[in-house]
Write an enzyme that holds these catalytic residues in place. Structure first.
Site, PDB file in Angstrom:
ATOM      1  N   HIS A 198       0.762  -0.567  -0.294  1.00  0.00           N
ATOM      2  CA  HIS A 198      -0.195  -0.522  -0.238  1.00  0.00           C
ATOM      3  C   HIS A 198       1.048   1.284  -0.319  1.00  0.00           C
ATOM      4  O   HIS A 198       0.856   2.337  -1.081  1.00  0.00           O
ATOM      5  CB  HIS A 198      -1.744   0.152   1.260  1.00  0.00           C
ATOM      6  CG  HIS A 198      -2.167  -1.082   1.335  1.00  0.00           C
ATOM      7  ND1 HIS A 198      -1.868  -2.215   2.832  1.00  0.00           N
ATOM      8  CD2 HIS A 198      -3.526  -1.985   0.548  1.00  0.00           C
ATOM      9  CE1 HIS A 198      -2.528  -2.637   2.364  1.00  0.00           C
ATOM     10  NE2 HIS A 198      -3.333  -2.397   1.590  1.00  0.00           N
TER      11      HIS A 198
ATOM     12  N   LYS B 194     -15.537  -6.917   4.877  1.00  0.00           N
ATOM     13  CA  LYS B 194     -14.772  -7.228   5.322  1.00  0.00           C
ATOM     14  C   LYS B 194     -15.001  -7.883   6.814  1.00  0.00           C
ATOM     15  O   LYS B 194     -15.151  -6.390   7.857  1.00  0.00           O
ATOM     16  CB  LYS B 194     -13.948  -7.152   5.098  1.00  0.00           C
ATOM     17  CG  LYS B 194     -13.347  -7.161   3.661  1.00  0.00           C
ATOM     18  CD  LYS B 194     -11.855  -6.640   2.836  1.00  0.00           C
ATOM     19  CE  LYS B 194     -11.949  -6.767   1.599  1.00  0.00           C
ATOM     20  NZ  LYS B 194     -10.301  -5.426   1.445  1.00  0.00           N
TER      21      LYS B 194
ATOM     22  N   ARG C 214      -2.204  -6.127  -8.167  1.00  0.00           N
ATOM     23  CA  ARG C 214      -1.270  -7.388  -8.201  1.00  0.00           C
ATOM     24  C   ARG C 214      -1.731  -8.133  -9.402  1.00  0.00           C
ATOM     25  O   ARG C 214       0.067  -8.198  -9.080  1.00  0.00           O
ATOM     26  CB  ARG C 214      -1.243  -8.279  -6.772  1.00  0.00           C
ATOM     27  CG  ARG C 214      -1.435  -6.753  -5.571  1.00  0.00           C
ATOM     28  CD  ARG C 214      -1.578  -7.946  -4.278  1.00  0.00           C
ATOM     29  NE  ARG C 214      -3.188  -8.288  -4.519  1.00  0.00           N
ATOM     30  CZ  ARG C 214      -3.865  -8.455  -3.653  1.00  0.00           C
ATOM     31  NH1 ARG C 214      -3.690  -8.535  -2.696  1.00  0.00           N
ATOM     32  NH2 ARG C 214      -4.953  -8.759  -3.710  1.00  0.00           N
TER      33      ARG C 214
ATOM     34  N   SER D 124      -2.726  -7.828   2.645  1.00  0.00           N
ATOM     35  CA  SER D 124      -3.747  -7.937   4.556  1.00  0.00           C
ATOM     36  C   SER D 124      -3.717  -9.254   4.433  1.00  0.00           C
ATOM     37  O   SER D 124      -3.477  -9.039   6.413  1.00  0.00           O
ATOM     38  CB  SER D 124      -4.337  -6.622   4.460  1.00  0.00           C
ATOM     39  OG  SER D 124      -4.154  -5.826   3.850  1.00  0.00           O
TER      40      SER D 124
END
Length: 174
Positions: A23, A47, A96, A134
């Site tokens: 990040h 989440k 990614r 994460s």
């Protein structure tokens, strides 16, 4: 004829639970391209987060505080409302791998459907962070692994504190 300069602000939304070096890299690179990067830490998310909103914001500020042109703030509700409040139409997202694209494309499409002025810009993650997420950092930390290479020291300490409190004794037995 040249166009008058207008401030270019972009919003980088996410849960940042926790904020990682990936990040941070994305924010540094975006800060070189825009006048201001607003890192918007989502209050409501589907989440399950391990850190409360205030702590996620504090960790993001600690990680990104030295980067000129970067501001961290929490945001409740819809991203399109934050864009209106911040007077911008630009969203930053990191990719990614190709597996990220489908989800990000769906989000970009629905945001644009709600407001046709919205543009989502994608930056590819730097090679050294393509594997990093994460959720992987949380899992490594939960199992007692070393996450120092993936997050800043303040984040690593917060993860250690979180997972040491109430740690399952079966996970710590040898």
């Amino acid at each position: 004829m040249t166009k008058p300069h207008t401030e270019r602000r972009i919003i980088y939304p996410g849960t940042f639970d926790p904020i990682t070096n990936g990040h941070e890299d994305l924010v540094r690179r975006a800060a070189a391209l825009f006048d201001e990067v607003v890192v918007a830490v989502a209050a409501q998310t589907a989440k399950t987060t391990i850190f409360p909103l205030a702590e996620r914001v504090a960790l993001a500020k600690a990680t990104l505080g030295g980067i000129p042109g970067v501001r961290v703030r929490p945001f409740p509700g819809l991203l399109i409302h934050l864009l209106q409040e911040e007077k911008t139409h630009l969203i930053l997202r990191g990719l990614r791998a190709i597996s990220d694209f489908e989800h990000e494309f769906q989000l970009a499409s629905i945001n644009r459907r709600m407001n046709a002025q919205i543009e989502t810009l994608f930056l590819m993650t730097s090679d050294q962070y393509t594997f990093l997420s994460s959720s992987l950092v949380r899992e490594i930390s939960r199992l007692g692994g070393d996450v120092d290479a993936f997050v800043q020291p303040s984040v690593a300490a917060a993860l250690k504190q979180h997972f040491c409190v109430g740690m399952d004794p079966e996970l710590t037995e040898k």
